[in-house]
Design a protein around this motif. Structure first.
Motif, short mmCIF file in Angstrom:
data_model
loop_
_atom_site.label_atom_id
_atom_site.label_comp_id
_atom_site.label_asym_id
_atom_site.label_seq_id
_atom_site.Cartn_x
_atom_site.Cartn_y
_atom_site.Cartn_z
N LEU A 117 40.19 -6.87 33.09
CA LEU A 117 41.31 -5.96 32.90
C LEU A 117 42.61 -6.71 32.59
CD1 LEU A 117 40.76 -3.50 35.89
CD2 LEU A 117 40.17 -3.11 33.50
N PHE A 118 42.70 -7.95 33.04
CA PHE A 118 43.96 -8.69 32.97
C PHE A 118 43.95 -9.80 31.93
CE2 PHE A 118 43.08 -7.12 37.24
CZ PHE A 118 44.13 -6.24 37.40
N HIS A 119 42.89 -9.86 31.12
CA HIS A 119 42.81 -10.93 30.13
C HIS A 119 43.92 -10.84 29.08
CE1 HIS A 119 38.31 -12.10 30.84
NE2 HIS A 119 39.10 -12.39 31.85
N ASP A 120 44.20 -9.64 28.60
CA ASP A 120 45.27 -9.49 27.60
C ASP A 120 46.62 -9.85 28.20
OD1 ASP A 120 43.53 -8.74 25.60
OD2 ASP A 120 43.75 -6.59 25.99
N LEU A 121 46.84 -9.44 29.43
CA LEU A 121 48.08 -9.79 30.13
C LEU A 121 48.22 -11.30 30.25
CD1 LEU A 121 50.46 -9.59 32.16
CD2 LEU A 121 48.75 -9.05 33.93
N LEU A 122 47.14 -11.95 30.66
CA LEU A 122 47.16 -13.40 30.82
C LEU A 122 47.41 -14.09 29.49
CD1 LEU A 122 46.79 -15.40 33.15
CD2 LEU A 122 44.37 -15.53 32.57
N ASP A 123 46.76 -13.60 28.44
CA ASP A 123 46.96 -14.16 27.10
C ASP A 123 48.42 -14.01 26.67
OD1 ASP A 123 44.27 -14.71 27.04
OD2 ASP A 123 43.75 -13.06 25.69
N CYS A 124 48.99 -12.85 26.95
CA CYS A 124 50.38 -12.57 26.58
C CYS A 124 51.35 -13.54 27.26
CB CYS A 124 50.72 -11.13 26.94
SG CYS A 124 52.44 -10.65 26.63
N LEU A 125 51.20 -13.68 28.57
CA LEU A 125 52.11 -14.54 29.31
C LEU A 125 51.89 -16.02 29.00
CD1 LEU A 125 52.08 -12.82 32.82
CD2 LEU A 125 53.89 -12.72 31.11
N ILE A 171 47.06 -23.14 37.09
CA ILE A 171 46.76 -22.77 38.47
C ILE A 171 47.78 -21.75 38.97
CG2 ILE A 171 46.66 -23.61 40.85
CD1 ILE A 171 45.60 -26.27 39.73
N ILE A 172 49.05 -21.99 38.66
CA ILE A 172 50.12 -21.08 39.07
C ILE A 172 49.93 -19.70 38.44
CG2 ILE A 172 52.59 -20.60 38.84
CD1 ILE A 172 53.04 -23.64 39.11
N LEU A 173 49.70 -19.67 37.12
CA LEU A 173 49.56 -18.38 36.44
C LEU A 173 48.35 -17.61 36.96
CD1 LEU A 173 50.36 -19.25 32.70
CD2 LEU A 173 51.83 -18.15 34.39
N ALA A 174 47.22 -18.28 37.13
CA ALA A 174 46.02 -17.61 37.62
C ALA A 174 46.25 -17.04 39.01
CB ALA A 174 44.85 -18.60 37.63
N HIS A 175 46.93 -17.79 39.86
CA HIS A 175 47.19 -17.34 41.22
C HIS A 175 48.11 -16.13 41.23
CE1 HIS A 175 47.75 -17.94 45.60
NE2 HIS A 175 48.95 -17.44 45.36
N GLU A 176 49.18 -16.18 40.44
CA GLU A 176 50.15 -15.09 40.46
C GLU A 176 49.59 -13.81 39.84
OE1 GLU A 176 52.99 -15.17 42.12
OE2 GLU A 176 52.42 -17.19 42.74
N ILE A 177 48.73 -13.92 38.86
CA ILE A 177 48.11 -12.71 38.29
C ILE A 177 47.15 -12.09 39.29
CG2 ILE A 177 46.78 -11.74 36.38
CD1 ILE A 177 49.68 -12.66 35.77
N ARG A 225 39.65 -18.31 31.51
CA ARG A 225 40.33 -17.70 30.37
C ARG A 225 41.40 -18.65 29.80
NH1 ARG A 225 39.27 -13.48 26.82
NH2 ARG A 225 41.23 -12.82 25.88
N LEU A 226 42.00 -19.44 30.67
CA LEU A 226 43.04 -20.38 30.27
C LEU A 226 42.49 -21.74 29.84
CD1 LEU A 226 45.55 -19.59 33.16
CD2 LEU A 226 45.89 -19.06 30.74
#
Length: 208
Positions: free
Chosen positions: A6-14, A99-105, A194-195
């Motif tokens: 569900l959050f892959h597009d969000l992660l890609d965007c950020l 690591i930071i981005l994955a944790h915060e999402i 994903r990252l």
């Protein structure tokens, strides 16, 4: 239970903005969340990454803000991820930032699931219930408040802590005791995948 996809597009965007931008600013709103996030949630939430000098050894600070405090007609929340990028310069920048981005999402995944559970609309009733639930669950996690009516600092970490703990943060860290079935360690590892975390890590090791 919330799925990582569900959050892959969000992660890609950020991540796309964060890693390619010299300023390291990033923002995700509206349709940038992707088709898998509900339309109501796209209106209710926004996420921003802002570089900011943080005290002591802190490298990341997550802040959830009630947008109605600034715009009375707006029913929604902004999750701001403050990152002290000056503390993570060097060859390991992308690895540590991932690591930071994955944790915060993972934190945002809890807010999204809570929003859906409370009705999943932008109605004032849902916003009020969301606000009450967040305050009730996270009040003990408040670190420092600039405006106690609209802003709650709910997550802060040092690089050493995040590296040493890695995927071993338990569910309570993200939900503050809320009864959620989501396995956040699964979400975290999926987000790292994903990252392209393993590829970055191997490239880093090969340079050493």
């Amino acid at each position: 239970m919330i799925k990582a996809i569900l959050f892959h597009d969000l992660l890609d965007c950020l991540a796309g903005q964060f890693f390619s931008s010299e300023t390291k600013n990033a923002r995700c709103t509206g349709t940038e969340f992707g088709l898998k996030i509900s339309l109501a949630a796209q209106d209710f939430f926004s996420i921003a990454i802002i570089p900011k000098e943080l005290p002591k050894d802190r490298v990341v600070l997550g802040v959830l803000s009630d947008d109605s405090a600034k715009i009375a007609s707006r029913n929604g929340y902004t999750f701001t991820i403050y990152i002290d990028v000056n503390k993570i310069k060097g060859d390991a920048f992308n690895i540590l930032s991932s690591i930071i981005l994955a944790h915060e999402i993972c934190h945002f995944a809890y807010y999204y699931e809570l929003f859906l559970r409370l009705g999943g609309t932008t109605a004032t009733r849902v916003q009020n219930n969301f606000t009450w639930q967040i305050a009730d669950k996270l009040i003990n996690a408040v670190i420092e408040e600039q405006d106690s009516t609209s802003q709650t600092n709910i997550d802060e970490h040092s690089i050493i802590e995040m590296v040493e703990t890695f995927e071993n943060y338990d569910k309570k860290h993200f939900t503050k005791g809320d009864s959620i079935l989501t396995d956040y360690s699964v979400l975290f590892l999926d987000f790292l995948d994903r990252l392209n975390f393993d590829k970055m890590l191997n490239e880093y090791k090969n340079k050493r």
